[in-house]
Design a protein around this motif. Structure first.
Motif, mmCIF file in Angstrom:
data_model
loop_
_atom_site.group_PDB
_atom_site.id
_atom_site.type_symbol
_atom_site.label_atom_id
_atom_site.label_comp_id
_atom_site.label_asym_id
_atom_site.label_seq_id
_atom_site.Cartn_x
_atom_site.Cartn_y
_atom_site.Cartn_z
ATOM 1 N N GLU A 1 -5.041 4.271 -2.966
ATOM 2 C CA GLU A 1 -5.266 5.425 -3.838
ATOM 3 C C GLU A 1 -6.464 5.220 -4.753
ATOM 4 N N THR A 2 -6.709 3.974 -5.166
ATOM 5 C CA THR A 2 -7.872 3.728 -6.032
ATOM 6 C C THR A 2 -9.155 4.059 -5.293
ATOM 7 N N LYS B 1 -9.694 7.776 -5.213
ATOM 8 C CA LYS B 1 -10.231 8.319 -6.471
ATOM 9 C C LYS B 1 -11.737 8.066 -6.572
ATOM 10 N N VAL B 2 -12.163 6.861 -6.243
ATOM 11 C CA VAL B 2 -13.596 6.529 -6.335
ATOM 12 C C VAL B 2 -14.400 7.390 -5.365
ATOM 13 N N ILE C 1 -13.038 -2.978 -3.059
ATOM 14 C CA ILE C 1 -11.660 -2.498 -2.862
ATOM 15 C C ILE C 1 -11.224 -2.723 -1.420
ATOM 16 N N ALA D 1 -7.744 -4.008 -7.149
ATOM 17 C CA ALA D 1 -8.178 -2.771 -7.811
ATOM 18 C C ALA D 1 -7.233 -2.341 -8.920
ATOM 19 N N ASP D 2 -5.973 -2.744 -8.833
ATOM 20 C CA ASP D 2 -4.985 -2.342 -9.849
ATOM 21 C C ASP D 2 -4.850 -3.376 -10.961
ATOM 22 N N SER E 1 -9.376 -3.364 -12.334
ATOM 23 C CA SER E 1 -9.060 -2.045 -12.910
ATOM 24 C C SER E 1 -10.088 -1.615 -13.954
ATOM 25 N N VAL F 1 -13.047 -0.232 -12.179
ATOM 26 C CA VAL F 1 -12.732 1.067 -11.583
ATOM 27 C C VAL F 1 -12.775 2.154 -12.652
ATOM 28 N N GLN F 2 -12.129 1.902 -13.794
ATOM 29 C CA GLN F 2 -12.104 2.900 -14.855
ATOM 30 C C GLN F 2 -13.500 3.160 -15.410
ATOM 31 N N LEU G 1 -15.179 5.489 -12.989
ATOM 32 C CA LEU G 1 -14.624 6.842 -13.018
ATOM 33 C C LEU G 1 -15.064 7.611 -14.265
#
Length: 783
Positions: A63-64, A67-68, A104, A115-116, A120, A123-124, A127
């Motif tokens: 899922e990450t 989103k990217v 990822i 990624a989580d 993270s 990733v944030q 985003l």
């Protein structure tokens, strides 16, 4: 190159495999958009890559990554609609997004939850950063991250059978390939080009690299072994010549013994013996004909087999250049310079082993070009240049060699600064350095620990870089040439073999032993008459293509024996470039050969002037000469005044020896002169005839040791000429060779049935094969 077995991959492995290809496409298209922000084809390619990645990530539950990829898609949609003009700040963040997707897909240390957890924050940050720059703002500082993960593997991570376990992933990331000088604090590209897929409709299998290497080695040996039939056929020709001489002796004996001296039994015995010898002669001719046909088929089949095996090892240059454009951009960004990389020859085929060895050296050359070569934007504008610098990388084939060129349009290399640096580092004194030419000074750049920088930066200054290039070239028997033009840039041209396993060579004789010159390093072979040599200031020279070239004996270079004159001429191999060209005198030319390279035992160390070993067709060993090393040896001998002259007295004595006579019969002036010059250069005395009738008159008027004739000629063709020669008692033993354009089997058979000893086609023979056949039939020019 083999492709992975997709049927054995898990869904996650399939995603990684696809991600590698799509991220490579994303990187390439983003770099293109930086130059052409509105290019529809590149925007469409980015859109497709982002959409494919999002769909594939959703299928495998990442899922990450979804989103990217979705944020990337939003940016591309706005750009396609004309609502967003892509600028450098957008490209910077989009490239980081591509890197992030790569990590990822193939997380550091194999942590699938990266990624989580550890990733993270990155990733944030992405985003938030991309929407910020899309709305006209600036991206927040990027969080510190670990080193980029390796490129996504193109083979499944599940264990594979040992015999099928070949890695088909592209080369390692640049950050790993050049550890000596750390990359700038930017994310390196996480992907490299996807492996070349097999054409649609074809099947593919995985084969280990070791098995492929072994297969190529065997096919190389097969190619060399297939040529062993030629000397065997030559030995049969010599046997045929000896038998002809025996028949002549028998005829002479029969003539000297009067009929009265021979009883009926003896006469019958002699006649029977003569008949048996004639039958044996015809049988030998038939066997030679069959053997030559088999030899042609065997060599052709072995060559095709070798070419196919070699093609399996070859990869397009693009397979090793995927991350270079991104690296050049990022290094330039770190240094505050705008630089782009232009790559030519992406489809040029390169041996897999050489391509793998090229990555680090090319990386160093590109980094040096950006750091040392390309000027700052203000300096370029003041010099009337475009603000954006250009670095070019090109691969091409030339004269059986692979050429890799790295050039830039920067300031060039400051020769005087380089001269001062050579003196400052104690590599030469001021007096000697002042006399060094530009080419000699530029070679200092390849020495270990040599740098023109006084300070150490993240990019350069440690003196590590170009010596890596020199070391790699030594490993693969390559060379490098550096040129520079003040204010216009520098050029590094690497010359490498196409493959490391087999090389085409010129075989020569030196002091009674065979040696091989790699053909790619031979400029010309000459057979000079003794009077063509001139002595100027104690050194021997000869004129070639309008300039004087120095002559040196191979015996002195190799410290082996003395040069020996043969047939009044000097065999010369011209090596080197331009003003550094030299003629190397050898005892004799032995022809061209395809040699399987056999590395020498490393315990021997570097043997001066010797590159490697090989085996002849008969299994005899020989040495392959190191031409670059020989040039250095010659230059040392010249500078020290120790160069010896080639003895001409022996050549003059050999010139007065009786020479064998050859009659060339051909109605074509061009062919007639070509054959005449070839034979005359080998030392034979040559007479020419313009057609069969002229040739028939010539052989009846004077003695010849050999007749070489065409078939299609006016007044009398070659078949009739051969028949007349064989029908004349005093000419029956005269060897005859046919050289014709006709390559049909029935024409060959007609010629051999008429009594010809050998049949060549003009479309297939080359100098050495024809001359070797002449030698086999009548021996050397003088005896």
């Amino acid at each position: 190159m083999s492709t992975p077995d997709l049927s054995q991959m898990s869904m996650l492995d399939l995603f990684r495999f696809e991600a590698e290809s799509q991220i490579a496409q994303l990187n390439a298209s983003l770099l293109a958009l930086e130059l052409q922000p509105t290019a529809a084809e590149h925007l469409e390619a980015c859109m497709r890559a982002g959409h494919s990645l999002k769909g594939a990530a959703r299928i495998v539950g990442l899922e990450t990554a979804v989103k990217v990829a979705h944020v990337l898609e939003d940016c591309f949609v706005l750009a396609q609609q004309g609502k967003l003009q892509l600028e450098k700040k957008h490209i910077d963040v989009l490239l980081r997004g591509a890197d992030l997707l790569g990590r990822i897909a193939s997380p550091p240390d194999g942590d699938e939850a990266w990624a989580d957890h550890a990733g993270s924050a990155e990733v944030q940050a992405f985003l938030l950063a991309l929407p910020a720059v899309m709305s006209g703002g600036e991206a927040a500082p990027w969080p510190h991250t670990a080193a980029p993960a390796p490129a996504a593997p193109s083979a499944p991570s599940a264990p594979a059978p040992a015999e099928l376990k070949e890695t088909v992933a592209s080369p390692a990331p640049l950050s790993a390939a050049v550890p000596a000088e750390p990359a700038p604090a930017l994310s390196a590209p996480a992907s490299t080009p996807a492996p070349v897929s097999a054409p649609a409709g074809t099947r593919s299998v995985r084969v280990s690299a070791e098995s492929l290497d072994h297969l190529l080695s065997l096919t190389g040996e097969s190619l060399v072994e297939s040529r062993r039939l030629k000397p065997f056929a030559a030995s049969i020709l010599r046997m045929k010549r000896v038998q002809r001489e025996a028949m002549q002796a028998l005829d002479l004996l029969q003539q000297k013994l009067s009929t009265a001296q021979l009883d009926e039994f003896t006469q019958a015995t002699l006649s029977e013996l003569r008949t048996l010898m004639q039958q044996n002669q015809h049988q030998l001719s038939d066997q030679v004909n069959e053997l030559e046909a088999f030899d042609r088929r065997s060599v052709n089949l072995s060559q095709r087999l070798y070419d196919e095996a070699l093609a399996c090892r070859m990869r397009p240059f693009a397979d090793g250049t995927g991350g270079f454009a991104r690296m050049v951009r990022d290094v330039g960004h770190t240094l505050g310079k705008s630089v782009r990389l232009d790559i030519s020859g992406s489809v040029t085929q390169i041996d897999r082993d050489i391509l793998e060895k090229l990555e680090a050296p090319i990386g160093h050359l590109l980094r040096n070009a950006v750091d040392h070569g390309i000027e700052d934007g203000a300096i370029r504008r003041a010099a009337g240049k475009p603000e954006q610098g250009v670095v070019r990388l090109e691969a091409r084939h030339s004269a059986g060699m692979l050429l890799i060129e790295v050039s830039d349009d920067g300031a060039g290399i400051d020769i005087e600064q380089l001269r001062r640096a050579v003196v400052a580092r104690g590599l030469s004194n001021e007096e000697t350095a002042a006399r060094l030419s530009e080419a000699e000074l530029l070679e200092f750049l390849l020495l270990p620990s040599f740098t023109l920088r006084d300070t150490v930066t993240e990019i350069s200054g440690r003196g590590v870089g170009l010596d890596v290039v020199a070391d790699m070239l030594k490993q693969v028997r390559g060379t490098i040439r550096i040129t520079t033009r003040p204010g216009q840039g520098s050029r590094f041209l690497m010359q490498l073999p196409l493959t490391l396993s087999v090389i085409r060579s010129l075989l020569v004789e030196i002091a009674g032993e065979p040696y091989a010159f790699p053909l790619a390093y031979v400029n010309r072979t000459l057979r000079l008459p003794a009077e063509a040599l001139q002595t100027l200031e104690g050194y021997q020279h000869f004129s070639h293509e309008g300039r004087q070239i120095g002559l040196v004996s191979a015996h002195q270079v190799l410290q082996k024996g003395q040069w020996r004159a043969r047939d009044g001429s000097v065999c010369v191999v011209v090596i080197g470039e331009q003003e550094h060209s030299y003629g190397v005198a050898v005892d004799a030319f032995l022809g061209e050969r395809m040699l399987v390279v056999q590395p020498l035992d490393p315990r021997l160390g570097k043997i001066p002037d010797v590159q490697a070993g090989a085996l002849m067709e008969d299994g005899a060993p020989l040495l392959i000469l190191d031409v670059a090393d020989m040039l250095r040896t010659v230059q040392k001998l010249t500078s020290s005044g120790r160069l010896q002259t080639v003895d001409q007295d022996g050549a003059a004595q050999a010139a007065v020896a009786a020479r064998k006579k050859v009659l060339v019969v051909d109605d074509s002036l061009t062919v007639r002169e070509l054959e005449r010059k070839m034979l005359a250069n080998r030392g034979y005395q040559v007479t020419v005839a313009v057609d069969g009738m002229d040739g028939w008159n010539a052989v009846r008027a004077e003695h010849f040791d050999l007749v070489i004739t065409d078939i299609d000629m006016p007044r009398m063709d070659g078949i009739e000429l051969v028949s007349l020669i064989r029908g004349a008692p005093q000419l029956q033993s005269l060897p005859v060779m046919i050289v014709s354009y006709k390559d049909r089997e029935e024409d060959r058979q007609r010629g051999l049935e008429a009594g010809a000893d050998h049949y060549f086609t003009k479309s297939s023979f080359h100098d050495e094969s024809l001359l070797q056949a002449v030698t086999d039939l009548i021996g050397e020019a003088t005896s």
